[in-house]
Design an enzyme around this catalytic site. Structure first.
Site: not given
Ligand code: URA
Length: 230
Positions: A101
């Site tokens: 993310d």
């Molecule tokens: N899980 C998440 O919620 N975000 C990420 O970036 C990776 C795994």
């Protein structure tokens, strides 16, 4: 292949930088300095040395990036900076293996090796991804077992077994073997907690090097590439 193209491809600098190295006589071709940047070389058989380092040509490129916050894991975006903006590598066709993310930090592999990326991301291979996280909300002892048995997300999806280690009251480590959208944030939400920071510290057998700072990257060594492919 042109000498300047090969050196830029191997990460010795931008096309402009490697041209300047060549003109300054820093590059030896089969033992002799060359000053001509567009000279053609045989990448498989010629011996190329730059600043006393042997250049071993690899078609495939593997970059380990310590992703900082604020970058999206994509090759292109209309609005946001992408992880590729952090890479000076001139080689086309690079892409991130999977997604973190925008606000997640940590280990992100960038490559042009579609086959390996496909294998690493395939649900069949259960590649481990380990994260360190901080969160708000109360962590109950019983959650450990729930992680092991499979957390049920808000949409009814039953996660594969995961491992959670509590480090402090609001800090932990989690290892998952799949990669659903926002998976960790949603797993924590399903248990009434909220992730406040998330950092990936391992992907398969690769670990985020402690000396690689946010935004920095380096090429994988041959041994690391083997480890990843094993
Ligand atoms: N899980 C998440 O919620 N975000 C990420 O970036 C990776 C795994």
């Amino acid at each position: 292949m042109r000498l300047d193209k090969l050196l830029a491809h191997m990460g010795y600098g931008s096309r402009k930088e490697v041209k300047s190295f060549i003109r300054k006589g820093y590059v030896l071709l089969n033992g002799e300095a060359v000053f001509d940047d567009d000279i053609k070389v045989d990448e498989e058989n010629d011996e190329i040395v730059i600043l006393n380092q042997n250049v071993e040509y690899q078609k495939q490129i593997y970059i380990l990036l310590h992703k900082p916050k604020g970058y999206v894991s994509a090759t292109f975006d209309f609005k946001e900076p992408t992880v590729l903006d952090l890479i000076e590598e001139t080689q086309k066709g690079l892409f991130p293996v999977g997604r973190l993310d925008k606000d997640t930090t940590g280990l992100l592999l960038i490559t042009n090796d579609g086959k390996l990326a496909h294998e690493l991301l395939s649900p069949k291979h259960h590649v481990a991804k380990e994260y360190e996280l901080t969160f708000t909300g109360e962590f109950k002892e019983s959650f450990i077992k729930q992680f092991q048995e499979g957390i049920v997300l808000e949409d009814g999806y039953i996660c594969k077994p995961a491992e959670f280690i509590l480090l402090e009251s609001n800090k932990g480590r989690i290892t998952i073997y799949e990669g659903k959208f926002h998976q960790i944030k949603r797993m924590m939400q399903a248990l009434g907690m909220e992730v406040t920071s998330l950092k990936r510290i391992a992907f398969g057998r690769l670990r985020l090097p402690l000396d690689l700072k946010d935004g920095e990257y380096r090429f994988l060594t041959k041994d690391e590439i083997e480890l990843l492919k094993a």
